[in-house]
Design an enzyme around this catalytic site. Structure first.
Site, PDB file in Angstrom:
ATOM      1  N   HIS A 167       0.890  -1.159   0.000  1.00 31.70           N
ATOM      2  CA  HIS A 167       0.000   0.000   0.000  1.00 31.70           C
ATOM      3  C   HIS A 167       0.931   1.212   0.000  1.00 31.70           C
ATOM      4  O   HIS A 167       1.391   1.656   1.056  1.00 31.70           O
ATOM      5  CB  HIS A 167      -0.892   0.037   1.239  1.00 31.70           C
ATOM      6  CG  HIS A 167      -1.780  -1.156   1.421  1.00 31.70           C
ATOM      7  ND1 HIS A 167      -2.815  -1.453   0.562  1.00 31.70           N
ATOM      8  CD2 HIS A 167      -1.788  -2.123   2.364  1.00 31.70           C
ATOM      9  CE1 HIS A 167      -3.434  -2.557   0.976  1.00 31.70           C
ATOM     10  NE2 HIS A 167      -2.820  -2.981   2.061  1.00 31.70           N
ATOM     11  N   ARG A 173      -5.777   2.263  12.035  1.00 31.58           N
ATOM     12  CA  ARG A 173      -6.532   2.455  10.790  1.00 31.58           C
ATOM     13  C   ARG A 173      -7.111   3.856  10.689  1.00 31.58           C
ATOM     14  O   ARG A 173      -7.235   4.409   9.591  1.00 31.58           O
ATOM     15  CB  ARG A 173      -7.652   1.395  10.704  1.00 31.58           C
ATOM     16  CG  ARG A 173      -8.306   1.323   9.344  1.00 31.58           C
ATOM     17  CD  ARG A 173      -9.300   0.192   9.274  1.00 31.58           C
ATOM     18  NE  ARG A 173     -10.450   0.422  10.133  1.00 31.58           N
ATOM     19  CZ  ARG A 173     -11.631  -0.171   9.968  1.00 31.58           C
ATOM     20  NH1 ARG A 173     -11.810  -1.035   8.994  1.00 31.58           N
ATOM     21  NH2 ARG A 173     -12.625   0.081  10.790  1.00 31.58           N
ATOM     22  N   HIS A 175     -10.882  -6.602  -1.141  1.00 32.24           N
ATOM     23  CA  HIS A 175     -10.214  -6.005   0.018  1.00 32.24           C
ATOM     24  C   HIS A 175     -10.245  -6.954   1.201  1.00 32.24           C
ATOM     25  O   HIS A 175      -9.210  -7.227   1.829  1.00 32.24           O
ATOM     26  CB  HIS A 175     -10.844  -4.667   0.412  1.00 32.24           C
ATOM     27  CG  HIS A 175     -10.159  -4.055   1.588  1.00 32.24           C
ATOM     28  ND1 HIS A 175     -10.513  -4.354   2.888  1.00 32.24           N
ATOM     29  CD2 HIS A 175      -9.110  -3.192   1.678  1.00 32.24           C
ATOM     30  CE1 HIS A 175      -9.730  -3.704   3.722  1.00 32.24           C
ATOM     31  NE2 HIS A 175      -8.862  -2.991   3.012  1.00 32.24           N
ATOM     32  N   GLU A 227      -6.632 -11.254   9.000  1.00 32.17           N
ATOM     33  CA  GLU A 227      -5.543 -10.507   9.609  1.00 32.17           C
ATOM     34  C   GLU A 227      -5.786 -10.298  11.097  1.00 32.17           C
ATOM     35  O   GLU A 227      -4.837 -10.250  11.887  1.00 32.17           O
ATOM     36  CB  GLU A 227      -5.370  -9.162   8.908  1.00 32.17           C
ATOM     37  CG  GLU A 227      -4.220  -8.326   9.427  1.00 32.17           C
ATOM     38  CD  GLU A 227      -4.041  -7.029   8.647  1.00 32.17           C
ATOM     39  OE1 GLU A 227      -3.075  -6.300   8.960  1.00 32.17           O
ATOM     40  OE2 GLU A 227      -4.846  -6.747   7.740  1.00 32.17           O
ATOM     41  N   HIS A 251      -1.690 -12.103   4.553  1.00 35.28           N
ATOM     42  CA  HIS A 251      -1.623 -12.221   6.010  1.00 35.28           C
ATOM     43  C   HIS A 251      -1.948 -13.650   6.456  1.00 35.28           C
ATOM     44  O   HIS A 251      -1.107 -14.298   7.046  1.00 35.28           O
ATOM     45  CB  HIS A 251      -2.515 -11.211   6.733  1.00 35.28           C
ATOM     46  CG  HIS A 251      -2.191  -9.799   6.413  1.00 35.28           C
ATOM     47  ND1 HIS A 251      -0.934  -9.266   6.583  1.00 35.28           N
ATOM     48  CD2 HIS A 251      -2.963  -8.782   5.901  1.00 35.28           C
ATOM     49  CE1 HIS A 251      -0.932  -8.005   6.201  1.00 35.28           C
ATOM     50  NE2 HIS A 251      -2.138  -7.682   5.779  1.00 35.28           N
ATOM     51  N   ASP A 306       3.621  -4.435   2.754  1.00 37.67           N
ATOM     52  CA  ASP A 306       2.324  -3.929   3.206  1.00 37.67           C
ATOM     53  C   ASP A 306       2.356  -2.434   3.516  1.00 37.67           C
ATOM     54  O   ASP A 306       2.383  -1.605   2.609  1.00 37.67           O
ATOM     55  CB  ASP A 306       1.871  -4.740   4.412  1.00 37.67           C
ATOM     56  CG  ASP A 306       0.398  -4.518   4.758  1.00 37.67           C
ATOM     57  OD1 ASP A 306      -0.241  -3.686   4.101  1.00 37.67           O
ATOM     58  OD2 ASP A 306      -0.109  -5.168   5.674  1.00 37.67           O
TER      59      ASP A 306
END
Length: 425
Positions: A58, A79, A192, A220, A254, A305
């Site tokens: 990402h 997040r 996603h 995850e 993951h 990641d």
């Protein structure tokens, strides 16, 4: 194009000395051992391995490095900071950031990156900005355009997540069909997560591009498993299996909190598993069952990641170290297995990851005489080297990094500083 002489090179049969790699149009034409070094070749010292594949990126998360470590918290609180960053992106600012991030990857020996791309604002402008960034950095890109439709199981997207959603799986697929693959970019697909794609839409995404790589965030966090079981009576792996999303072209990213039945489903279907050890440690995700997945039949790959670290050698070592911590045993993966995980270009739809005729000429020369690697056995240098020990990187027969310096981007640290400060200004 030039040919390359390697002091030592990791070939499909193992480590060999005095290896001559002849190149034609960016592809390896022949590989042989020679007693004398021909004139006009580029000499690569140390241990030369295939270009690394960063199977999960990402790019915009790189702007969070060193900014999320106060106040404790969890994956879910982290997040919120990621969402704040996503809200600031424009195609232009994302290009500048991604160019620098992919430059950092090139310095670390990455020749192909899988970009798990969900900030698209219902257009392909961001996607093509990422393609240009990869081109400038001299790496190949697999744009894993990501379907993201919900804020959680049975929850609408929030204000920031609206940038991620196309409204429906059909609308997502229609937009992605407009993207074109070329010699720099392959177009792939991604779910996603089972949180962000409703049950009824999963099969649409899984079947939309049957010849392209399909990636998905899987288990995850324990909370994802709990929510999925409560809503559907299935684990996330079981739900993906129901939707026909598990296959050899699929990579589960993951794959941390799995049941024995989940592991069997992934292995029997040939679904790959991408571990991102430095991120999984940084976000307190946990340690997944890597050895069990490999033994069940799931090919392993590695990614960085959220880019808390961009260093394929550290990710490779962490894969083994996590297994040691989890089981109390050493040597869970051989050096050859670790290198294979770090060079899984096929997980991204590219024909790479090998030093043999017909493969792209992607080479990474790792110095064996630095303070970190001095004294290491060449076949075990992956367990001592870091990205700082990468001297030369060749992508498609072209030298991209020489002496630890990017040939076209120059000072990648300066590019990163400028791009990140622009976003946080």
């Amino acid at each position: 194009m030039v040919n390359f002489w390697c002091e030592r090179a990791w070939l499909p049969d193992g480590l060999a000395e005095r290896v001559l790699v002849r190149v034609e149009a960016g592809v390896i034409k022949s590989v042989s051992t020679v007693d004398t070094i021909p004139l006009g070749v580029r000499r690569l010292h140390g241990v030369v391995v295939p270009g690394f594949a960063n199977a999960h990126s990402h790019a915009f998360h790189r702007a969070l490095r060193g900014r999320t470590h106060d106040g404790g918290g969890t994956f879910w609180t982290w997040r919120e900071g990621m969402y704040a960053l996503a809200s600031k992106l424009t195609p232009q600012s994302y290009y500048r950031l991604a160019r620098a991030v992919y430059g950092e990857m090139a310095l670390a020996g990455v020749s192909a990156v899988g970009e798990f791309h969900y900030v698209h604002d219902r257009s392909n402008e961001f996607g093509y900005a990422l393609r240009e960034a990869a081109s400038d950095a001299g790496v190949r890109l697999t744009l894993l355009d990501t379907c993201y439709l919900a804020g959680g199981i049975d929850q609408p997207v929030n204000e920031v997540q609206q940038r991620f959603s196309d409204g429906s799986a059909e609308a997502w697929a229609d937009r992605v069909r407009e993207l074109k693959s070329d010699d720099v970019m392959r177009v792939g697909a991604a779910i996603h997560s089972v949180r962000a794609v409703p049950r009824a839409e999963l099969s649409v995404v899984a079947q939309a591009f049957p010849d392209a790589p399909l990636h998905v965030h899987l288990s995850e966090q324990p909370a994802e498993n709990e929510a999925c079981l409560a809503a559907y009576g299935l684990t996330p792996t079981g739900l993906l299996n129901e939707a026909g999303a598990l296959s050899p072209r699929t990579t589960a990213v993951h794959a941390t909190h799995l049941t024995p039945e989940d592991i069997a489903l992934l292995g029997e279907s040939g679904t790959g598993a991408c571990f991102c050890p430095t991120t999984e440690a940084d976000l307190a995700d946990g340690i997944g069952p890597a050895r069990e997945l490999a033994d069940a039949g799931s090919p392993l790959s590695l990614g960085s990641d959220q880019h808390a670290v961009i260093d394929p050698l550290l990710e490779t070592r962490a894969l083994e170290h996590n297994e040691r911590l989890r089981t109390g045993r050493r040597g869970r993966f051989s050096p050859a297995e670790l290198l294979e995980a770090a060079t899984r270009h096929d997980a991204l739809g590219w024909n790479g990851g090998r030093i043999e005729p017909g493969a792209p000429c992607d080479l990474v020369a790792i110095s064996c005489s630095t303070p970190r690697t001095a004294g290491s056995l060449p076949e075990q240098v992956f367990l001592s080297a870091t990205a700082s020990d990468v001297d030369t990187v060749v992508v498609g027969g072209r030298v991209v990094v020489s002496g630890g310096v990017h040939e076209t981007l120059g000072d990648v640290g300066r590019l990163l500083t400028d791009a990140i400060e622009e976003l946080w200004a």
